[in-house]
Scaffold this active site. Structure first.
Site, PDB file in Angstrom:
ATOM      1  N   TYR A  99       0.843  -1.209   0.000  1.00 46.47           N
ATOM      2  CA  TYR A  99       0.000   0.000   0.000  1.00 46.47           C
ATOM      3  C   TYR A  99       0.872   1.251   0.000  1.00 46.47           C
ATOM      4  O   TYR A  99       2.011   1.235   0.473  1.00 46.47           O
ATOM      5  CB  TYR A  99      -0.964   0.001   1.185  1.00 46.47           C
TER       6      TYR A  99
ATOM      7  N   ARG B  50       4.723   0.718   0.834  1.00 45.71           N
ATOM      8  CA  ARG B  50       5.189  -0.318   1.753  1.00 45.71           C
ATOM      9  C   ARG B  50       4.981  -1.691   1.104  1.00 45.71           C
ATOM     10  O   ARG B  50       3.943  -1.939   0.484  1.00 45.71           O
ATOM     11  CB  ARG B  50       4.406  -0.252   3.070  1.00 45.71           C
TER      12      ARG B  50
ATOM     13  N   HIS C  46       3.338  -6.871   4.343  1.00 44.01           N
ATOM     14  CA  HIS C  46       3.923  -7.128   5.662  1.00 44.01           C
ATOM     15  C   HIS C  46       2.821  -7.428   6.664  1.00 44.01           C
ATOM     16  O   HIS C  46       1.649  -7.095   6.429  1.00 44.01           O
ATOM     17  CB  HIS C  46       4.755  -5.925   6.135  1.00 44.01           C
TER      18      HIS C  46
ATOM     19  N   HIS D 119       2.007  -7.065  10.892  1.00 49.55           N
ATOM     20  CA  HIS D 119       2.429  -6.443  12.154  1.00 49.55           C
ATOM     21  C   HIS D 119       2.204  -7.409  13.324  1.00 49.55           C
ATOM     22  O   HIS D 119       1.183  -8.103  13.367  1.00 49.55           O
ATOM     23  CB  HIS D 119       1.598  -5.188  12.440  1.00 49.55           C
TER      24      HIS D 119
HETATM   25 FE   LIG Z   1       1.277  -1.760   7.918  1.00 53.82          FE
END
Ligand SMILES: [Fe+2]
Length: 232
Positions: free
Chosen positions: A142, A152, A155, A157
């Protein structure tokens, strides 16, 4: 008592301020740190976190007519301590974007579509071997809402509550072979290449799942010299 305090390793931990990532100045101290001895409660608590919070299921990919859109993925993670021993009973909170790169969060006003069948968050506890497994879909990349508009990479978190408050870790996991990894400002804020590599999951063959889901394995180390890098 064995000390749990190690000096921050500036090579294996990220720069505190990441240019072009607006949140980092807000999440890091603006003044030099003051050293002090840890308190007893910091070294002994929290107690029984897993009993005090509401655990959410480890399956957020949906089923039947309510399947989340995206590449089905099993994520297998082990949590270890600084001696390589498994850390069972660790509460792990997980959140990720959907396959289009959109979070369910009021601050996410990106153009990418939300997925009504994908909430994108879980709260699990590790078993005695320090492991947990999440059935989800692979998150999308995104754009970061800044003027220079960088993206980014995909991923996930994690926020982990270890055995004591001082072993709390907030980090992220990345995927191998993603071209955006090489230019991600958060991942590359970690100076040491080996420490960066430890943030990237390992793709492994499917293991008999009828959907042949993607399988990724990952390892998170709480504190110590080989501690997984923070990624806020
Ligand atoms: Fe994120």
């Amino acid at each position: 008592m064995k000390t749990l305090i190690h000096p921050r390793d500036e090579r294996t931990q990220p720069a505190r301020i990441v240019p072009g990532y607006p949140q980092t100045p807000l999440r890091n101290p603006g003044q030099p740190l003051v050293r002090r001895a840890p308190t007893l409660s910091e070294l002994t608590g929290p107690v029984e976190v897993a009993r005090r919070v509401r655990l959410l299921g480890g399956d957020i990919a949906g089923h039947g007519a309510k399947q989340a859109i995206g590449q089905l993925m099993h994520l297998r993670v082990r949590v270890l301590d600084e001696d390589g021993a498994p850390v069972g009973g660790t509460v792990v909170e997980i959140w990720q974007a959907n396959a289009a790169g959109r979070y369910i969060h009021p601050n996410d006003d990106d153009h990418a579509p939300p997925d009504p069948n994908f909430y994108g968050a879980a709260r699990l506890v590790t078993d005695a071997s320090g492991a947990f497994e999440l059935r989800t879909v692979k998150p999308g990349a995104y754009p970061v809402p800044t003027r220079d508009g960088w993206w980014r990479p995909p991923h996930v978190h994690f926020s982990l509550f270890g055995k004591v408050w001082l072993s709390r870790l907030v980090t992220q996991m990345y995927f191998p072979g993603e071209p955006l990894n090489a230019q991600d400002r958060i991942l590359n804020a970690v100076p040491d290449p080996a420490a960066r590599a430890c943030l990237i999951a390992r793709h492994v063959p499917p293991t008999g799942d009828p959907y042949n889901a993607l399988v990724y394995e990952h390892q998170i180390v709480l504190r110590g010299r080989t501690a997984t890098a923070e990624q806020s």
